[in-house]
Design an enzyme around this catalytic site. Structure first.
Site, PDB file in Angstrom:
ATOM      1  N   ASP A 190      -9.900   3.794   1.943  1.00  0.00           N
ATOM      2  CA  ASP A 190     -10.160   2.372   3.473  1.00  0.00           C
ATOM      3  C   ASP A 190     -10.957   3.727   5.052  1.00  0.00           C
ATOM      4  OD1 ASP A 190      -9.182   0.779   3.130  1.00  0.00           O
ATOM      5  OD2 ASP A 190      -6.996   1.065   3.761  1.00  0.00           O
ATOM      6  N   LYS A 215       0.879  -0.753  -0.198  1.00  0.00           N
ATOM      7  CA  LYS A 215      -0.258   0.073   0.006  1.00  0.00           C
ATOM      8  C   LYS A 215       1.214   1.086   0.037  1.00  0.00           C
ATOM      9  CE  LYS A 215      -4.536  -1.729   2.261  1.00  0.00           C
ATOM     10  NZ  LYS A 215      -5.654  -0.932   3.147  1.00  0.00           N
TER      11      LYS A 215
HETATM   12  P1  NAP Z   1      -0.174  -3.113  10.852  1.00  0.00           P
HETATM   13  O1  NAP Z   1      -0.223  -1.715  10.009  1.00  0.00           O
HETATM   14  O2  NAP Z   1       0.710  -4.163  10.578  1.00  0.00           O
HETATM   15  O3  NAP Z   1      -0.512  -2.441  12.633  1.00  0.00           O
HETATM   16  C1  NAP Z   1      -0.970  -3.525  13.433  1.00  0.00           C
HETATM   17  C2  NAP Z   1      -0.740  -2.736  14.456  1.00  0.00           C
HETATM   18  O4  NAP Z   1      -1.735  -3.418  15.558  1.00  0.00           O
HETATM   19  C3  NAP Z   1       0.006  -1.808  15.462  1.00  0.00           C
HETATM   20  O5  NAP Z   1      -0.621  -1.006  15.699  1.00  0.00           O
HETATM   21  C4  NAP Z   1       0.112  -2.885  16.176  1.00  0.00           C
HETATM   22  O6  NAP Z   1       0.793  -2.527  17.638  1.00  0.00           O
HETATM   23  C5  NAP Z   1      -0.519  -2.953  16.895  1.00  0.00           C
HETATM   24  N1  NAP Z   1      -0.250  -4.844  17.317  1.00  0.00           N
HETATM   25  C6  NAP Z   1       0.226  -5.949  16.421  1.00  0.00           C
HETATM   26  N2  NAP Z   1       0.089  -6.590  17.716  1.00  0.00           N
HETATM   27  C7  NAP Z   1      -0.084  -6.871  18.984  1.00  0.00           C
HETATM   28  C8  NAP Z   1       0.498  -6.762  20.138  1.00  0.00           C
HETATM   29  N3  NAP Z   1       0.796  -8.363  20.413  1.00  0.00           N
HETATM   30  N4  NAP Z   1      -0.486  -5.860  21.130  1.00  0.00           N
HETATM   31  C9  NAP Z   1      -0.574  -4.678  20.789  1.00  0.00           C
HETATM   32  N5  NAP Z   1      -0.565  -4.314  19.852  1.00  0.00           N
HETATM   33  C10 NAP Z   1      -0.648  -4.827  18.600  1.00  0.00           C
HETATM   34  O7  NAP Z   1      -1.589  -3.665  10.193  1.00  0.00           O
HETATM   35  P2  NAP Z   1      -2.883  -2.171   9.579  1.00  0.00           P
HETATM   36  O8  NAP Z   1      -2.973  -2.723   8.172  1.00  0.00           O
HETATM   37  O9  NAP Z   1      -3.401  -1.269  10.555  1.00  0.00           O
HETATM   38  O10 NAP Z   1      -4.199  -3.680  10.014  1.00  0.00           O
HETATM   39  C11 NAP Z   1      -4.527  -3.493  11.349  1.00  0.00           C
HETATM   40  C12 NAP Z   1      -5.811  -4.714  11.704  1.00  0.00           C
HETATM   41  O11 NAP Z   1      -7.175  -3.874  10.764  1.00  0.00           O
HETATM   42  C13 NAP Z   1      -5.975  -5.663  10.728  1.00  0.00           C
HETATM   43  O12 NAP Z   1      -6.462  -6.627  11.677  1.00  0.00           O
HETATM   44  C14 NAP Z   1      -6.691  -5.143   9.208  1.00  0.00           C
HETATM   45  O13 NAP Z   1      -7.409  -6.544   9.260  1.00  0.00           O
HETATM   46  C15 NAP Z   1      -8.283  -5.117   9.899  1.00  0.00           C
HETATM   47  N6  NAP Z   1      -8.026  -3.872   8.867  1.00  0.00           N
HETATM   48  C16 NAP Z   1      -9.624  -3.807   8.382  1.00  0.00           C
HETATM   49  C17 NAP Z   1      -9.867  -3.398   6.815  1.00  0.00           C
HETATM   50  C18 NAP Z   1     -11.672  -2.877   7.303  1.00  0.00           C
HETATM   51  O14 NAP Z   1     -11.396  -3.390   6.015  1.00  0.00           O
HETATM   52  N7  NAP Z   1     -12.264  -3.691   7.905  1.00  0.00           N
HETATM   53  C19 NAP Z   1      -9.333  -2.474   6.868  1.00  0.00           C
HETATM   54  C20 NAP Z   1      -7.857  -2.127   7.286  1.00  0.00           C
HETATM   55  C21 NAP Z   1      -7.382  -2.849   8.056  1.00  0.00           C
HETATM   56  P3  NAP Z   1       2.514  -1.403  17.137  1.00  0.00           P
HETATM   57  O15 NAP Z   1       2.477  -0.307  16.361  1.00  0.00           O
HETATM   58  O16 NAP Z   1       2.894  -1.641  18.814  1.00  0.00           O
HETATM   59  O17 NAP Z   1       3.276  -3.163  16.644  1.00  0.00           O
END
Ligand code: NAP
Length: 278
Positions: A108, A71
């Site tokens: 998004d 992305k």
């Molecule tokens: P990302 O960039 O990898 O970010 C992950 C986030 O989760 C970060 O804030 C990370 O914190 C946190 N995290 C991961 N493991 C953790 C743990 N063990 N303890 C505390 N915090 C933790 O991922 P993303 O692209 O933002 O996506 C995040 C979620 O949103 C995913 O589940 C994705 O499937 C969902 N999503 C859904 C949609 C939809 O259309 N519904 C769209 C986009 C994304 P750190 O910064 O500390 O690592």
């Protein structure tokens, strides 16, 4: 001889991509609306991304969705980038224009806001502080859309505080950063609670933020949609809060791309959700 119209092709480019629900969604809309077109999942490694994106228009593609991990990188391949995609620093929708130029957008945040507006009647971003858990890629799109929709304050808390601080630097003073360990306390202030972390998703650890301080009139939403009913949403609903699952965001973020590629704006109905879930 009359020219036979080409069948428009679109798809989703990611690595991996097999988990994506977008092919089911677009196939459903194409079928339900009786439109010609195909939507194809494409697993493309980072090293091949530029070559593949430049080749797709020549093969009849009118655009693609972009998912993890491309992305951010895809912005460098676009000729035109919308303001919101620039601000977010990532794109999820590419349009291959007839003049050969590649147009990049990020829908998004639009999907996030539309999901809340439709499924939490009366919800208004300006109604009070938002507590936002997480500061990853999705959080940036959600923050941009909430500020645009009039949120007075976003209280941002993330395990890695520096990532939240970066969002505050990029998006400004309506954002307040709090330590991750404070999440359970700041939640008491929230008119809206949003989980943008991957916690609670199938295969990931559970979201363990204490929820007993939740206001009964808060609207609570989760970006995670596998499972649909996360612990956050379950507990919030039991406490009397209005809850909105993440599937609607996935559906609504897809609408602008579909409309540009295939020429008609799709409807969101219960059948749309069922098509993704089946
Ligand atoms: P990302 O960039 O990898 O970010 C992950 C986030 O989760 C970060 O804030 C990370 O914190 C946190 N995290 C991961 N493991 C953790 C743990 N063990 N303890 C505390 N915090 C933790 O991922 P993303 O692209 O933002 O996506 C995040 C979620 O949103 C995913 O589940 C994705 O499937 C969902 N999503 C859904 C949609 C939809 O259309 N519904 C769209 C986009 C994304 P750190 O910064 O500390 O690592």
């Amino acid at each position: 001889m009359t020219e036979v119209a080409k069948i428009p092709l679109a798809g989703v480019v990611g690595h991996p991509v097999a988990h994506s629900r977008s092919p089911r969604l677009h196939a459903h809309w194409l079928r339900a609306m009786g439109l010609r077109g195909h939507y194809i999942p494409m697993d493309v490694a980072s090293a091949d991304l530029a070559e593949v994106i430049r080749t797709l228009p020549k093969a009849g593609f009118v655009g693609v969705n972009i998912t993890i991990p491309h992305k951010e990188k895809v912005l460098d391949l676009a000729d035109l980038v919308t303001d919101r995609a620039t601000l977010i620093g990532a794109a999820n929708t590419l349009i291959f224009r007839k003049d050969g130029r590649i147009h990049a957008d990020n829908t998004d945040g639009y999907g996030f806001i539309e999901n809340l507006r439709r499924n939490a009647p009366g919800w208004d971003a300006s109604g009070g502080p938002v507590v936002l858990l997480g500061a990853g890629g999705a959080a940036r799109a959600v923050v941009a859309s909430l500020l645009d929709a009039g949120a007075p304050e976003i209280i941002l808390t993330n395990r890695t505080r520096a990532r939240a601080e970066t969002i505050r630097q990029d998006f400004g003073t309506r954002i307040r950063v709090e330590d991750w360990v404070q999440a359970g306390n700041v939640i008491e202030e929230a008119a809206t609670v949003v989980n943008t972390t991957s916690l609670g998703m199938e295969g990931q650890p559970e979201l363990r933020v204490p929820l007993d301080g939740l206001r009964r009139d808060a609207v609570v939403t989760d970006l995670v949609y596998t499972p649909l009913q996360t612990r956050l949403l379950k507990v919030a609903a039991e406490m009397g809060c209005v809850t909105v699952d993440g599937l609607g965001m996935l559906i609504h973020q897809a609408i602008p791309g579909f409309e540009r590629w295939f020429g008609e704006r799709p409807e969101v109905t219960e059948a749309t959700r069922e098509a993704i879930l089946k």
